[in-house]
Scaffold this motif. Structure first.
Motif, mmCIF file in Angstrom:
data_model
loop_
_atom_site.group_PDB
_atom_site.id
_atom_site.type_symbol
_atom_site.label_atom_id
_atom_site.label_comp_id
_atom_site.label_asym_id
_atom_site.label_seq_id
_atom_site.Cartn_x
_atom_site.Cartn_y
_atom_site.Cartn_z
ATOM 1 N N ASN A 423 -35.052 -8.321 25.042
ATOM 2 C CA ASN A 423 -35.278 -6.880 25.154
ATOM 3 C C ASN A 423 -34.900 -6.161 23.864
ATOM 4 N N ILE A 424 -33.821 -6.593 23.239
ATOM 5 C CA ILE A 424 -33.422 -5.977 21.972
ATOM 6 C C ILE A 424 -34.347 -6.436 20.851
ATOM 7 N N THR A 432 -33.378 -12.698 13.788
ATOM 8 C CA THR A 432 -32.596 -13.847 14.250
ATOM 9 C C THR A 432 -31.660 -13.405 15.363
ATOM 10 N N ASP A 433 -31.073 -14.391 16.058
ATOM 11 C CA ASP A 433 -30.112 -14.055 17.108
ATOM 12 C C ASP A 433 -28.936 -13.280 16.531
ATOM 13 N N GLU A 434 -28.518 -13.654 15.341
ATOM 14 C CA GLU A 434 -27.375 -12.973 14.717
ATOM 15 C C GLU A 434 -27.695 -11.506 14.433
ATOM 16 N N GLU A 435 -28.918 -11.232 13.987
ATOM 17 C CA GLU A 435 -29.319 -9.848 13.722
ATOM 18 C C GLU A 435 -29.408 -9.044 15.013
ATOM 19 N N VAL A 436 -29.866 -9.675 16.074
ATOM 20 C CA VAL A 436 -29.921 -9.005 17.379
ATOM 21 C C VAL A 436 -28.512 -8.646 17.843
ATOM 22 N N LEU A 442 -23.649 -2.474 16.940
ATOM 23 C CA LEU A 442 -23.772 -1.103 16.450
ATOM 24 C C LEU A 442 -24.076 -0.130 17.588
ATOM 25 N N ALA A 443 -24.829 -0.593 18.586
ATOM 26 C CA ALA A 443 -25.167 0.253 19.732
ATOM 27 C C ALA A 443 -24.122 0.173 20.831
ATOM 28 N N ASN A 444 -23.002 -0.505 20.534
ATOM 29 C CA ASN A 444 -21.900 -0.623 21.494
ATOM 30 C C ASN A 444 -22.332 -1.352 22.777
ATOM 31 N N CYS A 445 -23.194 -2.374 22.599
ATOM 32 C CA CYS A 445 -23.657 -3.183 23.734
ATOM 33 C C CYS A 445 -22.866 -4.478 23.878
ATOM 34 N N HIS A 446 -22.342 -4.977 22.774
ATOM 35 C CA HIS A 446 -21.817 -6.333 22.731
ATOM 36 C C HIS A 446 -20.768 -6.592 23.807
ATOM 37 N N ALA A 480 -33.702 0.250 18.430
ATOM 38 C CA ALA A 480 -33.992 1.133 17.297
ATOM 39 C C ALA A 480 -33.198 0.709 16.064
ATOM 40 N N PHE A 481 -31.925 0.325 16.271
ATOM 41 C CA PHE A 481 -31.108 -0.152 15.152
ATOM 42 C C PHE A 481 -31.724 -1.406 14.527
ATOM 43 N N LEU A 482 -32.200 -2.312 15.393
ATOM 44 C CA LEU A 482 -32.760 -3.575 14.900
ATOM 45 C C LEU A 482 -34.059 -3.334 14.132
ATOM 46 N N LYS A 483 -34.857 -2.399 14.584
ATOM 47 C CA LYS A 483 -36.114 -2.099 13.904
ATOM 48 C C LYS A 483 -35.854 -1.522 12.517
ATOM 49 N N ASN A 484 -34.823 -0.685 12.397
ATOM 50 C CA ASN A 484 -34.401 -0.150 11.098
ATOM 51 C C ASN A 484 -35.566 0.531 10.378
#
Length: 573
Positions: A423-424, A432-436, A442-446, A480-484
């Motif tokens: 989804n992200i 990559t998984d690391e970038e996700v 950054l989105a406080n999901c982790h 949105a953060f990942l798309k940059n």
């Protein structure tokens, strides 16, 4: 030719070519069916006149007829069904390609269950008509035309005995066609309405149960089913009565041929062979025509579905060209926009959202803030004015290129029933998984994702049904953060967030907005006090533009909203 066939039957260009091939095969099939009877007719003549040939001759003739029939019928079957199934796939691919090119506003204005019906059921019905009706109908028309000419050349009187009853049935069918079409369309529209009602009842189960509406909804659905049954019976009656009457009248062609043939035989105007030949032709044409009329009825049944496909094809597409962009400032000049074509929700607004700046849109509910974001992202196209990206008209920029440059986080979050990771990753399919995971941090999901049963690989259910509203919102922000992308549009992203999460995400946003154009809508004015530019909107127009300090000095509406926001914050916290 192919364009005409394509439009009439709602098929693709390749499908139209395939339909022509299948119709030609069906044309020869009609002659193949006449070969055994023709052989028997010739054999009977030779027997009658004592002119029988050797058994080997008849054996070879029978084998030749069987071989020709097998070849023609096999070609007809392969051509017909191969073209049908290829067209079924091609048609669905074409619809998908068409949907990709439509403006996203189309999907907001049309029911998605209706589109699903078009892709699945409508195509299936057209597929059935192609395999069982259309080629047979077209092939028979050409076959009948040729046979009618030959019959008239052979003997006009016997030919008219066959053709006049057939022409009379064709007139009757033509007169009943409009009634059948209206009945089928009425049933078609009701099926669409019922599909919408059932989908709505499924989607709103929580609301239905919480308000005790189960019995009322069930009664309404039963009422719709009963009405559908009545309409279906009515539409079938409009078919059954004329087709049954016509099938009975077709027998008059055989009867007339017998009576006229006996009379002509008695007057020695025709030979026995001619009489038997015309009798054979009348019987064969009557049987074939009964099937053709049923095929025509099936073709009438799919007319509404064809109209729906043609309507989809003719919907204006969003077009543009790949454009070289040097910067990402957004400028609106006297933009006007209406959802329904009558009342403007955006009524002549102008402002600039600069690159490397945060522009905030604020105003009372319903003033048009979200609509502005939809126009900038080209989910909708504006009616008047100019909307410029890097000084270039946004409507002239290729849509795919524009979407590559924009990250959008709307208040209404849509997630897929796959894993958190996937989804992200929608934000950047090559990540990559690391970038996700970094985007999730950054989105406080982790933190909450790590607590899920399978972490980032946990399936979250349809539209994220296994997550809370705030968790769904944060996954959307992580995308949105990942798309940059260089343009970031944020619509009430704090609506489902508590104060702590909102503060953390604000900190993350601050690190990502460098060299980007950020436009944010928020009802929490505290979160946008530091924006470079605040656009205050009211009833689709701009009340004032400035920084927080400037607006305090000159905007009564902004001060009123500020007081209410402070009161709400104190009341909430």
């Amino acid at each position: 030719m192919t364009d005409k066939i394509r439009r009439v039957f709602g098929i693709t260009e390749n499908g139209a070519k395939g339909l022509i091939r299948a119709s030609i095969a069906s044309f020869f099939k009609q002659f193949a069916y006449m070969l055994p009877a023709t052989f028997i007719l010739l054999f009977s003549q030779e027997l009658y006149y004592h002119e029988l040939k050797t058994p080997i001759y008849y054996t070879v003739a029978i084998l030749a007829i069987a071989g020709v029939m097998f070849f023609i019928l096999n070609i007809d079957y392969i051509t017909n069904y191969n073209e049908t199934y290829k067209e079924s796939a091609n048609l669905r691919i074409e619809i998908a390609d068409t949907l990709k090119e439509l403006p996203l506003s189309y999907f907001n204005k049309h029911d998605l269950s209706d589109l699903a019906q078009t892709i699945m059921r409508d195509v299936a019905e057209i597929e059935r008509a192609m395999s069982h009706a259309i080629p047979q109908f077209i092939g028979f028309i050409f076959f009948f035309t040729l046979i009618a000419i030959l019959l008239l050349i052979g003997n006009v009187k016997l030919a008219l005995c066959i053709l006049l009853p057939i022409l009379l049935t064709a007139v009757m069918l033509g007169l009943s066609r409009n009634m059948q079409r209206k009945a089928f369309k009425k049933h078609f529209d009701l099926l669409r309405e019922n599909a919408d009602s059932f989908q709505e009842a499924i989607e709103l189960q929580q609301e239905i149960k919480s308000y005790g509406k189960e019995d009322a909804v069930k009664e309404e659905l039963y009422r719709r089913i009963e009405r559908n049954e009545a309409i279906q019976m009515e539409s079938e009656m409009y078919v059954a009565i004329p087709v049954t009457t016509i099938s009975a009248m077709l027998k008059f062609a055989v009867g007339c041929t017998i009576v006229a043939g006996v009379w002509l035989l008695a007057r020695k105007e025709v030979s026995l062979l001619y009489f038997l030949g015309y009798l054979l032709a009348s019987s064969r044409i009557a049987d074939a025509l009964s099937a053709v009329y049923l095929n025509l009825t099936e073709m009438l049944m799919v007319e509404s579905r064809v109209d729906r496909l043609n309507e989809l094809r003719e919907t204006p597409k969003q077009k543009g060209e790949r454009t070289e962009l040097q910067g990402y400032s957004v400028e609106l000049r006297n933009i006007k926009f209406s959802y329904d074509g009558s009342r403007n929700v955006i009524d002549g607004i102008s402002f600039v959202a600069g690159q490397n700046e945060v522009t905030a849109l604020v105003g009372p509910s319903g003033c048009g803030k979200t609509s502005v974001l939809r126009l900038i992202s080209r989910l909708y196209d504006y009616d008047e004015g100019e909307l410029l990206l890097d000084g270039k008209e946004i409507s002239r920029i290729d849509t795919d290129q524009l979407f590559e440059k924009i990250s959008i986080v709307f208040q209404d979050v849509t997630l897929f029933g796959s894993s958190v990771m996937e989804n992200i990753r929608i934000g950047n399919k090559n990540a990559t998984d690391e970038e996700v995971i970094e985007a999730a941090r950054l989105a406080n999901c982790h933190e909450f994702v790590e607590k899920l049963p399978n972490g980032y690989h946990t399936l979250i259910g349809e539209n994220g049904s296994k997550l809370s509203g705030g968790e769904r919102q944060r996954i959307s922000i992580a995308r949105a953060f990942l798309k940059n992308a260089p343009i970031i549009l944020l619509d009430e992203i704090s609506a489902s967030l508590d104060v702590e999460n909102e503060m953390k995400i604000q900190e993350s946003l601050n690190s990502l907005i460098k060299d980007k154009t950020v436009i944010i809508v928020s009802h929490r004015l505290k979160s946008i006090e530091n924006a470079d530019r605040i656009v205050v909107m009211n009833a689709g127009r701009i009340d004032s533009i400035g920084t927080h300090k400037e607006l305090i000095k000159r905007s009564e509406l902004y001060n009123s909203m500020l007081r209410k926001s402070q009161w709400t914050a104190e009341y909430r916290y």
